[in-house]
Design an enzyme around this catalytic site. Sequence first.
Site, PDB file in Angstrom:
ATOM      1  CD  GLU A 410      47.047  35.374  51.345  1.00  0.00           C
ATOM      2  OE1 GLU A 410      47.228  36.513  51.850  1.00  0.00           O
ATOM      3  OE2 GLU A 410      47.560  34.785  50.459  1.00  0.00           O
ATOM      4  CD  GLU A 433      29.783  45.443  39.685  1.00  0.00           C
ATOM      5  OE1 GLU A 433      29.590  46.645  39.265  1.00  0.00           O
ATOM      6  OE2 GLU A 433      31.039  45.006  39.600  1.00  0.00           O
TER       7      GLU A 433
END
Length: 615
Positions: A410, A433
Amino acid sequence: MTLHPRAARAGSSYFGVRIVRHVRRDMADLAARGYTGVLHTLSENDLAYYRGTVADIVAASHDEGLTVQASPWGLGRTFGGEAESRFVAFHPEECQVLDDGRRVAAACLNSPAYRAFCSEWADWALECGVDSVFWDEPAWVVPRHVGVEDESRWACRCDHCAERFGGPLPTELTEEARAFREASVADFLREVLAHVAERGGANTICLLPATEGAQGISDWNSVASLPGLTTFATDPYWKHWNEPAGPFVRRFARLLHETCERHGVGAQLWLPSFGLTKEEIPELEAAIAGAREEGIEDLWTWGYEACGNMTSLATPDSPLVWEAVSAALTGRPQKTTERARFDELELRSTRELVALLNAEDATVAGAVADAAEPLAAAIEAIVERLARGGRLVYAGAGTSGRLAALDALECGPTFGSPPGEVIAVVADGDDGEDDAVRGQADLRALGLGPHDAVVGISASGSTPYTCAALAAARAVGALTVAVVSVRGSELAAGADHEVAVVVGPEVIAGSTRLKAGTAQKLVLNSISTATMIRLGRTYAGLMVGVVPANAKLRERARRNLVIATGAAEDDVDAALLAADGDARVALVALLAGIDPTTARERLEGAGGSVREALA
Protein backbone atom coordinates in the site's frame (compact mmCIF):
# COMPACT_ATOMS: atom_id res chain seq x y z
CA MET A 1 -16.32 -15.56 38.18
CA THR A 2 -14.77 -18.72 36.77
CA LEU A 3 -11.76 -20.13 38.60
CA HIS A 4 -9.45 -22.21 36.44
CA PRO A 5 -7.44 -25.11 37.84
CA ARG A 6 -3.79 -24.20 38.32
CA ALA A 7 -0.66 -26.03 39.38
CA ALA A 8 -0.06 -23.90 42.48
CA ARG A 9 -1.31 -20.89 44.41
CA ALA A 10 0.64 -17.92 43.20
CA GLY A 11 0.13 -14.20 43.39
CA SER A 12 1.71 -10.91 42.42
CA SER A 13 1.56 -7.35 43.62
CA TYR A 14 0.31 -4.72 41.20
CA PHE A 15 0.53 -0.98 41.61
CA GLY A 16 0.74 2.37 39.91
CA VAL A 17 -2.09 1.97 37.37
CA ARG A 18 -5.47 3.60 37.85
CA ILE A 19 -6.81 3.40 34.28
CA VAL A 20 -9.24 0.50 34.46
CA ARG A 21 -8.98 -0.61 30.83
CA HIS A 22 -5.22 -1.08 31.31
CA VAL A 23 -5.81 -2.92 34.57
CA ARG A 24 -8.23 -5.29 32.85
CA ARG A 25 -5.61 -6.22 30.28
CA ASP A 26 -2.99 -6.81 32.98
CA MET A 27 -5.34 -8.86 35.15
CA ALA A 28 -6.15 -11.04 32.14
CA ASP A 29 -2.42 -11.46 31.63
CA LEU A 30 -1.91 -12.49 35.27
CA ALA A 31 -4.72 -15.02 35.15
CA ALA A 32 -3.56 -16.45 31.85
CA ARG A 33 -0.04 -16.86 33.20
CA GLY A 34 -1.45 -19.06 35.95
CA TYR A 35 -1.57 -16.64 38.88
CA THR A 36 -4.40 -17.13 41.33
CA GLY A 37 -4.22 -13.85 43.21
CA VAL A 38 -3.25 -10.22 42.99
CA LEU A 39 -2.36 -7.68 45.65
CA HIS A 40 -3.44 -4.12 44.96
CA THR A 41 -1.71 -1.31 46.79
CA LEU A 42 -4.23 1.20 48.14
CA SER A 43 -2.61 4.42 49.27
CA GLU A 44 -3.96 7.42 51.13
CA ASN A 45 -4.05 9.19 47.77
CA ASP A 46 -6.32 6.42 46.46
CA LEU A 47 -8.55 6.80 49.50
CA ALA A 48 -8.87 10.53 48.81
CA TYR A 49 -9.18 10.54 45.02
CA TYR A 50 -9.78 7.04 43.58
CA ARG A 51 -12.38 5.49 45.85
CA GLY A 52 -14.72 4.34 43.09
CA THR A 53 -11.94 3.57 40.63
CA VAL A 54 -10.36 1.10 43.02
CA ALA A 55 -13.68 -0.72 43.35
CA ASP A 56 -13.70 -1.10 39.55
CA ILE A 57 -10.13 -2.39 39.65
CA VAL A 58 -11.05 -5.01 42.25
CA ALA A 59 -14.05 -6.06 40.17
CA ALA A 60 -11.84 -6.37 37.07
CA SER A 61 -9.52 -8.63 39.05
CA HIS A 62 -12.39 -10.83 40.22
CA ASP A 63 -13.68 -11.04 36.66
CA GLU A 64 -10.46 -12.86 35.78
CA GLY A 65 -10.87 -15.31 38.66
CA LEU A 66 -8.19 -13.71 40.86
CA THR A 67 -8.46 -13.41 44.62
CA VAL A 68 -7.66 -9.88 45.76
CA GLN A 69 -5.60 -8.65 48.67
CA ALA A 70 -5.28 -4.96 49.51
CA SER A 71 -2.18 -3.41 51.07
CA PRO A 72 -2.18 -0.13 53.05
CA TRP A 73 0.50 1.24 50.73
CA GLY A 74 2.72 3.56 52.76
CA LEU A 75 -0.16 4.33 55.14
CA GLY A 76 1.11 6.63 57.89
CA ARG A 77 4.64 5.57 56.90
CA THR A 78 4.16 2.57 59.21
CA PHE A 79 3.52 0.04 56.43
CA GLY A 80 5.57 -1.01 53.41
CA GLY A 81 5.44 1.14 50.32
CA GLU A 82 6.86 4.23 48.68
CA ALA A 83 3.58 6.19 48.75
CA GLU A 84 3.56 9.40 50.75
CA SER A 85 1.25 9.92 53.72
CA ARG A 86 -1.39 12.61 53.89
CA PHE A 87 -2.19 11.64 57.48
CA VAL A 88 1.22 12.67 58.83
CA ALA A 89 1.00 15.98 56.94
CA PHE A 90 -2.44 16.77 58.38
CA HIS A 91 -1.76 15.38 61.87
CA PRO A 92 1.84 16.14 62.87
CA GLU A 93 0.84 15.87 66.53
CA GLU A 94 0.09 12.17 65.99
CA CYS A 95 3.57 11.42 64.64
CA GLN A 96 6.35 9.40 66.25
CA VAL A 97 9.05 10.95 68.41
CA LEU A 98 12.62 9.65 68.17
CA ASP A 99 14.73 8.87 71.21
CA ASP A 100 16.53 12.22 70.73
CA GLY A 101 13.22 14.13 70.90
CA ARG A 102 12.73 14.80 67.19
CA ARG A 103 9.24 14.31 65.80
CA VAL A 104 9.33 12.54 62.43
CA ALA A 105 6.89 12.03 59.55
CA ALA A 106 5.46 8.66 60.59
CA ALA A 107 2.28 8.05 62.55
CA CYS A 108 2.49 6.55 66.03
CA LEU A 109 1.08 3.03 66.28
CA ASN A 110 -0.28 3.90 69.73
CA SER A 111 -2.16 6.98 68.51
CA PRO A 112 -5.94 6.46 68.85
CA ALA A 113 -6.47 8.86 65.93
CA TYR A 114 -4.14 6.87 63.68
CA ARG A 115 -5.72 3.57 64.64
CA ALA A 116 -9.10 5.03 63.77
CA PHE A 117 -7.72 6.19 60.42
CA CYS A 118 -6.41 2.69 59.65
CA SER A 119 -9.84 1.31 60.43
CA GLU A 120 -11.39 3.86 58.06
CA TRP A 121 -8.98 2.76 55.32
CA ALA A 122 -9.87 -0.90 56.00
CA ASP A 123 -13.60 -0.12 55.77
CA TRP A 124 -13.03 1.39 52.33
CA ALA A 125 -10.92 -1.58 51.18
CA LEU A 126 -13.70 -3.96 52.22
CA GLU A 127 -16.30 -1.79 50.48
CA CYS A 128 -14.21 -2.14 47.31
CA GLY A 129 -14.74 -5.90 47.55
CA VAL A 130 -11.25 -7.14 48.44
CA ASP A 131 -10.99 -10.71 49.71
CA SER A 132 -8.35 -9.98 52.34
CA VAL A 133 -6.71 -6.96 53.94
CA PHE A 134 -2.93 -7.35 53.76
CA TRP A 135 -1.24 -5.58 56.67
CA ASP A 136 2.15 -5.15 55.03
CA GLU A 137 5.31 -4.91 57.17
CA PRO A 138 3.78 -3.07 60.16
CA ALA A 139 6.67 -1.56 62.07
CA TRP A 140 8.02 1.43 63.90
CA VAL A 141 9.65 4.00 61.67
CA VAL A 142 12.91 3.19 59.91
CA PRO A 143 15.00 6.36 60.40
CA ARG A 144 16.34 6.59 56.83
CA HIS A 145 12.76 6.40 55.50
CA VAL A 146 12.11 9.81 57.07
CA GLY A 147 15.44 11.42 56.21
CA VAL A 148 17.34 10.49 59.37
CA GLU A 149 20.66 8.90 58.44
CA ASP A 150 21.56 7.76 61.95
CA GLU A 151 20.34 4.14 62.06
CA SER A 152 20.81 4.00 65.85
CA ARG A 153 17.83 6.27 66.38
CA TRP A 154 14.55 4.64 67.40
CA ALA A 155 10.94 5.53 68.18
CA CYS A 156 8.58 6.15 69.76
CA ARG A 157 8.69 8.28 72.91
CA CYS A 158 5.56 10.38 72.33
CA ASP A 159 2.82 11.09 74.88
CA HIS A 160 0.61 8.26 73.55
CA CYS A 161 3.43 5.79 74.13
CA ALA A 162 4.19 7.23 77.57
CA GLU A 163 0.55 6.82 78.55
CA ARG A 164 0.51 3.15 77.52
CA PHE A 165 3.95 2.52 79.01
CA GLY A 166 2.91 4.04 82.36
CA GLY A 167 5.37 6.91 82.20
CA PRO A 168 8.12 8.33 79.95
CA LEU A 169 10.04 5.71 78.02
CA PRO A 170 13.78 5.45 78.72
CA THR A 171 16.12 7.34 76.42
CA GLU A 172 18.05 4.13 75.76
CA LEU A 173 16.59 1.17 73.86
CA THR A 174 16.48 -1.08 76.89
CA GLU A 175 15.03 -4.59 76.93
CA GLU A 176 11.94 -3.14 78.60
CA ALA A 177 11.60 -0.56 75.81
CA ARG A 178 12.08 -3.27 73.15
CA ALA A 179 9.39 -5.42 74.72
CA PHE A 180 7.02 -2.44 74.85
CA ARG A 181 7.61 -1.66 71.17
CA GLU A 182 6.86 -5.25 70.15
CA ALA A 183 3.79 -5.37 72.38
CA SER A 184 2.58 -2.11 70.84
CA VAL A 185 2.85 -3.55 67.31
CA ALA A 186 0.90 -6.63 68.41
CA ASP A 187 -1.74 -4.51 70.15
CA PHE A 188 -2.11 -2.26 67.10
CA LEU A 189 -2.59 -5.31 64.89
CA ARG A 190 -5.03 -6.87 67.36
CA GLU A 191 -7.24 -3.78 67.06
CA VAL A 192 -7.25 -3.49 63.25
CA LEU A 193 -7.65 -7.26 62.78
CA ALA A 194 -10.68 -7.27 65.05
CA HIS A 195 -12.15 -4.34 63.14
CA VAL A 196 -11.87 -6.17 59.81
CA ALA A 197 -13.06 -9.50 61.22
CA GLU A 198 -16.15 -7.89 62.76
CA ARG A 199 -17.10 -6.79 59.27
CA GLY A 200 -16.69 -10.26 57.83
CA GLY A 201 -13.30 -9.61 56.22
CA ALA A 202 -10.17 -11.72 56.16
CA ASN A 203 -6.76 -10.55 57.36
CA THR A 204 -3.20 -11.25 56.29
CA ILE A 205 -0.18 -9.96 58.22
CA CYS A 206 3.21 -9.86 56.52
CA LEU A 207 6.13 -9.45 58.92
CA LEU A 208 9.60 -8.42 57.92
CA PRO A 209 12.02 -11.38 57.88
CA ALA A 210 13.65 -10.33 61.14
CA THR A 211 13.48 -11.58 64.71
CA GLU A 212 16.16 -9.21 66.02
CA GLY A 213 17.11 -5.56 65.69
CA ALA A 214 15.06 -2.42 65.86
CA GLN A 215 12.40 -3.63 63.38
CA GLY A 216 12.27 -7.33 64.23
CA ILE A 217 9.55 -9.20 66.14
CA SER A 218 11.37 -11.68 68.36
CA ASP A 219 8.32 -13.86 68.97
CA TRP A 220 6.24 -14.48 65.85
CA ASN A 221 3.76 -16.44 67.95
CA SER A 222 2.58 -13.16 69.50
CA VAL A 223 1.36 -12.09 66.06
CA ALA A 224 0.32 -15.43 64.56
CA SER A 225 -1.98 -16.09 67.53
CA LEU A 226 -3.95 -12.85 67.17
CA PRO A 227 -7.75 -13.33 66.84
CA GLY A 228 -9.07 -12.55 63.36
CA LEU A 229 -5.86 -13.52 61.54
CA THR A 230 -6.45 -15.63 58.43
CA THR A 231 -3.00 -15.79 56.87
CA PHE A 232 0.48 -15.12 58.19
CA ALA A 233 3.20 -14.05 55.73
CA THR A 234 6.78 -12.91 55.44
CA ASP A 235 8.96 -11.54 52.64
CA PRO A 236 12.60 -12.71 52.80
CA TYR A 237 14.06 -10.39 50.15
CA TRP A 238 17.62 -11.59 50.51
CA LYS A 239 19.35 -8.75 48.64
CA HIS A 240 17.76 -6.18 50.95
CA TRP A 241 19.26 -7.99 53.94
CA ASN A 242 22.57 -8.75 52.21
CA GLU A 243 22.03 -12.47 52.71
CA PRO A 244 22.50 -15.47 50.40
CA ALA A 245 19.18 -16.39 48.80
CA GLY A 246 18.93 -20.11 49.53
CA PRO A 247 19.65 -20.29 53.28
CA PHE A 248 17.87 -17.01 54.03
CA VAL A 249 14.64 -17.98 52.28
CA ARG A 250 14.68 -21.50 53.72
CA ARG A 251 15.23 -20.18 57.24
CA PHE A 252 12.19 -17.94 57.19
CA ALA A 253 10.07 -20.36 55.17
CA ARG A 254 10.69 -22.95 57.87
CA LEU A 255 9.91 -20.48 60.67
CA LEU A 256 6.76 -19.37 58.84
CA HIS A 257 5.55 -22.92 58.24
CA GLU A 258 6.14 -24.00 61.84
CA THR A 259 4.47 -20.88 63.26
CA CYS A 260 1.40 -21.19 61.02
CA GLU A 261 1.03 -24.91 61.75
CA ARG A 262 1.14 -24.14 65.46
CA HIS A 263 -1.66 -21.56 65.26
CA GLY A 264 -3.80 -22.98 62.47
CA VAL A 265 -3.48 -20.09 60.04
CA GLY A 266 -2.50 -20.02 56.38
CA ALA A 267 1.15 -19.49 55.39
CA GLN A 268 2.13 -17.12 52.60
CA LEU A 269 5.64 -16.25 51.47
CA TRP A 270 6.74 -13.40 49.20
CA LEU A 271 9.77 -13.43 46.93
CA PRO A 272 11.35 -10.54 45.03
CA SER A 273 11.35 -10.28 41.27
CA PHE A 274 12.33 -6.59 41.34
CA GLY A 275 15.94 -5.52 41.25
CA LEU A 276 17.17 -8.85 39.87
CA THR A 277 19.34 -9.49 36.83
CA LYS A 278 19.24 -12.46 34.51
CA GLU A 279 22.31 -13.86 36.29
CA GLU A 280 20.27 -14.00 39.51
CA ILE A 281 17.37 -15.95 38.01
CA PRO A 282 18.81 -19.32 39.16
CA GLU A 283 18.91 -17.97 42.74
CA LEU A 284 15.30 -16.90 42.46
CA GLU A 285 14.21 -20.26 41.08
CA ALA A 286 16.15 -22.10 43.81
CA ALA A 287 14.55 -19.88 46.47
CA ILE A 288 11.07 -20.72 45.17
CA ALA A 289 11.87 -24.43 45.15
CA GLY A 290 13.32 -24.20 48.66
CA ALA A 291 10.23 -22.45 50.01
CA ARG A 292 8.03 -25.18 48.60
CA GLU A 293 10.24 -27.87 50.08
CA GLU A 294 9.77 -26.19 53.47
CA GLY A 295 6.01 -26.63 53.12
CA ILE A 296 4.89 -23.22 51.77
CA GLU A 297 2.27 -23.66 49.06
CA ASP A 298 1.09 -20.06 48.73
CA LEU A 299 3.88 -18.06 47.04
CA TRP A 300 3.73 -14.48 45.79
CA THR A 301 6.12 -12.09 44.09
CA TRP A 302 6.72 -8.39 44.26
CA GLY A 303 5.75 -7.42 41.69
CA TYR A 304 3.99 -7.36 38.31
CA GLU A 305 6.41 -7.51 35.37
CA ALA A 306 9.26 -7.53 37.92
CA CYS A 307 8.50 -3.85 38.55
CA GLY A 308 10.00 -3.11 35.14
CA ASN A 309 8.06 0.16 34.88
CA MET A 310 9.34 1.56 38.19
CA THR A 311 12.70 3.22 37.67
CA SER A 312 14.07 2.63 41.16
CA LEU A 313 13.18 -1.10 41.19
CA ALA A 314 13.69 -2.11 37.55
CA THR A 315 16.67 -3.69 35.85
CA PRO A 316 17.32 -4.11 32.12
CA ASP A 317 16.53 -7.79 32.66
CA SER A 318 13.10 -7.26 34.25
CA PRO A 319 11.24 -8.90 31.31
CA LEU A 320 13.37 -12.04 31.56
CA VAL A 321 13.01 -12.15 35.35
CA TRP A 322 9.24 -11.77 35.05
CA GLU A 323 8.96 -14.69 32.65
CA ALA A 324 11.17 -16.82 34.90
CA VAL A 325 9.40 -16.05 38.17
CA SER A 326 5.97 -16.54 36.56
CA ALA A 327 6.98 -19.95 35.23
CA ALA A 328 8.49 -21.00 38.57
CA LEU A 329 5.54 -19.84 40.67
CA THR A 330 2.72 -21.12 38.47
CA GLY A 331 4.28 -24.17 36.89
CA ARG A 332 3.05 -22.97 33.49
CA PRO A 333 4.99 -22.20 30.31
CA GLN A 334 4.95 -18.45 29.78
CA LYS A 335 3.84 -17.96 26.19
CA THR A 336 1.19 -15.32 26.76
CA THR A 337 -0.61 -15.68 23.44
CA GLU A 338 -0.94 -19.46 23.93
CA ARG A 339 -2.86 -19.39 27.20
CA ALA A 340 -6.51 -20.39 27.42
CA ARG A 341 -8.81 -17.98 29.27
CA PHE A 342 -12.36 -18.87 28.26
CA ASP A 343 -13.03 -22.56 28.81
CA GLU A 344 -16.77 -22.19 28.07
CA LEU A 345 -16.38 -20.03 24.97
CA GLU A 346 -18.48 -22.30 22.76
CA LEU A 347 -21.49 -22.00 25.09
CA ARG A 348 -21.79 -18.25 24.57
CA SER A 349 -24.34 -16.70 22.25
CA THR A 350 -23.28 -14.91 19.08
CA ARG A 351 -24.09 -11.55 20.67
CA GLU A 352 -21.95 -12.43 23.69
CA LEU A 353 -19.09 -13.48 21.42
CA VAL A 354 -19.28 -10.21 19.48
CA ALA A 355 -19.24 -8.25 22.76
CA LEU A 356 -16.32 -10.29 24.08
CA LEU A 357 -14.24 -9.86 20.92
CA ASN A 358 -15.01 -6.15 20.87
CA ALA A 359 -14.02 -5.76 24.53
CA GLU A 360 -10.74 -7.58 23.88
CA ASP A 361 -10.02 -5.51 20.77
CA ALA A 362 -10.62 -2.33 22.77
CA THR A 363 -7.48 -3.06 24.79
CA VAL A 364 -5.20 -3.16 21.75
CA ALA A 365 -4.92 0.57 21.10
CA GLY A 366 -3.87 1.15 24.69
CA ALA A 367 -1.18 -1.53 24.40
CA VAL A 368 0.16 0.14 21.25
CA ALA A 369 0.11 3.51 23.01
CA ASP A 370 2.20 2.02 25.80
CA ALA A 371 4.87 1.20 23.19
CA ALA A 372 4.83 4.71 21.69
CA GLU A 373 8.32 5.72 22.82
CA PRO A 374 10.23 2.71 21.44
CA LEU A 375 8.05 2.77 18.31
CA ALA A 376 8.88 6.42 17.68
CA ALA A 377 12.58 5.75 18.21
CA ALA A 378 12.46 2.89 15.70
CA ILE A 379 10.68 5.07 13.12
CA GLU A 380 13.27 7.85 13.52
CA ALA A 381 16.02 5.33 12.80
CA ILE A 382 14.13 3.95 9.77
CA VAL A 383 13.62 7.46 8.36
CA GLU A 384 17.33 8.18 8.69
CA ARG A 385 18.20 5.05 6.65
CA LEU A 386 15.63 5.68 3.92
CA ALA A 387 16.70 9.30 3.64
CA ARG A 388 20.11 7.95 2.61
CA GLY A 389 18.53 5.91 -0.17
CA GLY A 390 17.94 2.75 1.80
CA ARG A 391 14.98 0.39 1.76
CA LEU A 392 12.40 -0.61 4.35
CA VAL A 393 12.12 -4.39 4.44
CA TYR A 394 9.51 -6.29 6.43
CA ALA A 395 10.14 -9.95 7.34
CA GLY A 396 7.57 -12.30 8.82
CA ALA A 397 5.59 -15.51 8.60
CA GLY A 398 1.93 -16.43 8.89
CA THR A 399 -0.39 -13.60 9.91
CA SER A 400 2.57 -11.34 10.66
CA GLY A 401 4.03 -11.84 7.19
CA ARG A 402 0.72 -11.32 5.41
CA LEU A 403 0.08 -8.09 7.31
CA ALA A 404 3.58 -6.92 6.45
CA ALA A 405 3.03 -7.70 2.77
CA LEU A 406 -0.22 -5.70 2.82
CA ASP A 407 1.45 -2.68 4.37
CA ALA A 408 4.34 -2.79 1.90
CA LEU A 409 1.98 -3.06 -1.08
CA GLU A 410 0.00 0.00 0.00
CA CYS A 411 2.98 2.36 0.29
CA GLY A 412 3.26 2.81 -3.49
CA PRO A 413 -0.36 3.69 -4.27
CA THR A 414 -0.78 5.82 -1.13
CA PHE A 415 2.48 7.73 -0.95
CA GLY A 416 4.05 7.35 -4.37
CA SER A 417 6.84 5.29 -2.85
CA PRO A 418 9.04 4.08 -5.73
CA PRO A 419 9.07 0.33 -6.49
CA GLY A 420 11.39 -1.59 -4.20
CA GLU A 421 11.59 1.09 -1.50
CA VAL A 422 9.22 -0.80 0.84
CA ILE A 423 9.09 -4.57 0.43
CA ALA A 424 8.03 -7.61 2.44
CA VAL A 425 9.73 -10.98 2.67
CA VAL A 426 7.26 -13.64 3.77
CA ALA A 427 7.81 -17.29 4.64
CA ASP A 428 6.25 -19.75 2.19
CA GLY A 429 3.42 -22.04 3.34
CA ASP A 430 2.32 -23.14 6.79
CA ASP A 431 5.65 -24.79 7.58
CA GLY A 432 7.78 -21.97 6.18
CA GLU A 433 7.96 -20.19 9.51
CA ASP A 434 10.19 -22.98 10.85
CA ASP A 435 12.71 -22.63 8.00
CA ALA A 436 15.58 -20.58 9.43
CA VAL A 437 17.80 -21.38 6.45
CA ARG A 438 15.22 -19.91 4.08
CA GLY A 439 14.86 -16.84 6.32
CA GLN A 440 18.57 -16.08 5.97
CA ALA A 441 18.61 -16.84 2.25
CA ASP A 442 15.60 -14.62 1.49
CA LEU A 443 17.23 -11.63 3.18
CA ARG A 444 20.66 -12.23 1.66
CA ALA A 445 19.07 -12.37 -1.80
CA LEU A 446 18.06 -8.72 -1.42
CA GLY A 447 21.67 -7.55 -1.30
CA LEU A 448 21.10 -5.61 1.90
CA GLY A 449 23.52 -3.00 3.17
CA PRO A 450 23.98 -0.47 5.99
CA HIS A 451 21.49 1.97 4.45
CA ASP A 452 18.61 -0.51 4.74
CA ALA A 453 16.17 -1.07 7.61
CA VAL A 454 14.65 -4.48 8.33
CA VAL A 455 11.60 -4.94 10.55
CA GLY A 456 10.96 -8.45 11.83
CA ILE A 457 7.36 -9.13 12.91
CA SER A 458 6.52 -12.07 15.19
CA ALA A 459 3.92 -12.26 17.95
CA SER A 460 5.94 -14.77 19.96
CA GLY A 461 9.29 -13.26 19.09
CA SER A 462 10.63 -16.76 18.46
CA THR A 463 9.63 -17.58 14.85
CA PRO A 464 12.74 -19.26 13.34
CA TYR A 465 12.25 -17.78 9.85
CA THR A 466 11.94 -14.23 11.18
CA CYS A 467 14.76 -14.55 13.73
CA ALA A 468 17.09 -15.84 11.01
CA ALA A 469 16.06 -13.07 8.62
CA LEU A 470 16.81 -10.39 11.21
CA ALA A 471 20.15 -12.03 12.03
CA ALA A 472 21.09 -11.91 8.33
CA ALA A 473 20.19 -8.22 8.21
CA ARG A 474 22.21 -7.46 11.31
CA ALA A 475 25.23 -9.27 9.86
CA VAL A 476 25.51 -6.75 7.00
CA GLY A 477 24.96 -3.69 9.19
CA ALA A 478 21.32 -3.00 8.33
CA LEU A 479 19.11 -1.40 10.96
CA THR A 480 17.02 -4.07 12.72
CA VAL A 481 13.66 -3.65 14.46
CA ALA A 482 11.63 -6.34 16.26
CA VAL A 483 7.85 -5.95 16.45
CA VAL A 484 6.65 -8.49 19.01
CA SER A 485 3.87 -9.22 21.51
CA VAL A 486 6.13 -10.19 24.41
CA ARG A 487 9.09 -8.55 26.11
CA GLY A 488 12.56 -10.01 26.23
CA SER A 489 12.12 -12.26 23.17
CA GLU A 490 14.76 -13.95 21.04
CA LEU A 491 13.87 -11.71 18.11
CA ALA A 492 14.23 -8.55 20.20
CA ALA A 493 17.52 -9.70 21.70
CA GLY A 494 19.10 -9.47 18.26
CA ALA A 495 17.49 -6.18 17.21
CA ASP A 496 18.58 -2.57 17.46
CA HIS A 497 15.04 -1.61 18.47
CA GLU A 498 12.35 -3.60 20.29
CA VAL A 499 8.71 -2.60 19.84
CA ALA A 500 6.88 -4.85 22.28
CA VAL A 501 3.09 -4.47 22.23
CA VAL A 502 1.90 -6.78 25.00
CA VAL A 503 -1.77 -7.51 24.31
CA GLY A 504 -1.98 -10.60 26.53
CA PRO A 505 -3.71 -13.90 25.76
CA GLU A 506 -6.16 -14.21 22.89
CA VAL A 507 -9.85 -15.07 23.10
CA ILE A 508 -8.94 -18.27 21.26
CA ALA A 509 -5.64 -19.43 22.76
CA GLY A 510 -2.78 -19.06 20.31
CA SER A 511 -4.80 -17.33 17.58
CA THR A 512 -2.49 -14.38 17.10
CA ARG A 513 -4.49 -13.22 14.08
CA LEU A 514 -6.72 -11.58 16.71
CA LYS A 515 -5.34 -9.02 19.18
CA ALA A 516 -1.70 -9.58 18.28
CA GLY A 517 -2.54 -9.24 14.59
CA THR A 518 -4.56 -6.10 15.21
CA ALA A 519 -1.68 -4.64 17.19
CA GLN A 520 0.78 -5.50 14.41
CA LYS A 521 -1.45 -3.80 11.84
CA LEU A 522 -1.54 -0.66 13.98
CA VAL A 523 2.23 -0.70 14.46
CA LEU A 524 2.86 -1.24 10.74
CA ASN A 525 0.44 1.59 9.96
CA SER A 526 2.49 3.83 12.24
CA ILE A 527 5.83 2.74 10.79
CA SER A 528 4.94 3.23 7.13
CA THR A 529 2.74 6.30 7.55
CA ALA A 530 5.02 8.21 9.92
CA THR A 531 8.06 7.29 7.83
CA MET A 532 6.45 8.59 4.64
CA ILE A 533 5.32 11.78 6.36
CA ARG A 534 8.83 12.38 7.71
CA LEU A 535 10.25 11.75 4.22
CA GLY A 536 7.94 14.44 2.81
CA ARG A 537 5.65 12.15 0.85
CA THR A 538 2.60 14.11 2.04
CA TYR A 539 1.87 17.84 1.98
CA ALA A 540 -0.49 19.72 4.30
CA GLY A 541 -1.93 16.40 5.45
CA LEU A 542 -2.87 15.43 1.90
CA MET A 543 -2.03 12.30 -0.14
CA VAL A 544 -0.19 14.26 -2.81
CA GLY A 545 1.85 11.20 -3.75
CA VAL A 546 -1.14 9.04 -4.52
CA VAL A 547 -0.75 7.06 -7.74
CA PRO A 548 -3.70 7.92 -10.05
CA ALA A 549 -4.30 4.35 -11.19
CA ASN A 550 -8.09 4.65 -11.51
CA ALA A 551 -10.82 7.25 -11.87
CA LYS A 552 -11.35 7.57 -8.11
CA LEU A 553 -7.64 8.12 -7.42
CA ARG A 554 -7.26 10.53 -10.34
CA GLU A 555 -10.09 12.63 -8.94
CA ARG A 556 -8.53 12.45 -5.44
CA ALA A 557 -5.17 13.68 -6.80
CA ARG A 558 -6.92 16.51 -8.63
CA ARG A 559 -8.93 17.53 -5.54
CA ASN A 560 -5.86 17.45 -3.31
CA LEU A 561 -3.99 19.75 -5.70
CA VAL A 562 -6.86 22.24 -5.70
CA ILE A 563 -6.88 22.24 -1.89
CA ALA A 564 -3.07 22.43 -1.50
CA THR A 565 -2.46 25.17 -4.08
CA GLY A 566 -5.68 27.15 -4.20
CA ALA A 567 -5.30 27.16 -7.99
CA ALA A 568 -8.21 27.11 -10.40
CA GLU A 569 -9.36 23.69 -11.53
CA ASP A 570 -8.38 24.38 -15.11
CA ASP A 571 -4.84 25.31 -14.00
CA VAL A 572 -4.63 22.14 -11.92
CA ASP A 573 -5.77 20.01 -14.87
CA ALA A 574 -3.14 21.62 -17.07
CA ALA A 575 -0.40 21.11 -14.49
CA LEU A 576 -1.30 17.46 -14.08
CA LEU A 577 -1.27 16.92 -17.81
CA ALA A 578 2.14 18.58 -18.14
CA ALA A 579 3.46 16.46 -15.24
CA ASP A 580 2.27 13.21 -16.86
CA GLY A 581 -0.22 12.72 -13.99
CA ASP A 582 2.43 12.98 -11.20
CA ALA A 583 0.62 14.98 -8.53
CA ARG A 584 3.80 15.87 -6.63
CA VAL A 585 5.49 17.27 -9.75
CA ALA A 586 2.34 19.27 -10.54
CA LEU A 587 2.17 20.54 -6.95
CA VAL A 588 5.76 21.78 -6.91
CA ALA A 589 5.34 23.33 -10.35
CA LEU A 590 2.20 25.20 -9.33
CA LEU A 591 3.49 26.39 -5.93
CA ALA A 592 6.99 27.34 -7.11
CA GLY A 593 5.87 28.71 -10.47
CA ILE A 594 8.27 26.53 -12.41
CA ASP A 595 8.02 24.11 -15.31
CA PRO A 596 7.41 20.35 -14.74
CA THR A 597 10.95 19.36 -15.72
CA THR A 598 12.50 21.66 -13.11
CA ALA A 599 9.91 20.57 -10.54
CA ARG A 600 10.80 16.92 -11.16
CA GLU A 601 14.52 17.65 -10.78
CA ARG A 602 13.89 19.46 -7.50
CA LEU A 603 11.89 16.53 -6.18
CA GLU A 604 14.59 14.07 -7.15
CA GLY A 605 17.19 16.22 -5.41
CA ALA A 606 14.99 16.39 -2.31
CA GLY A 607 14.49 12.63 -2.11
CA GLY A 608 10.82 13.00 -3.05
CA SER A 609 10.01 15.52 -0.30
CA VAL A 610 7.61 18.18 -1.49
CA ARG A 611 8.50 20.60 1.31
CA GLU A 612 12.22 20.30 0.65
CA ALA A 613 11.67 20.73 -3.08
CA LEU A 614 9.82 23.97 -2.34
CA ALA A 615 12.42 25.28 0.12
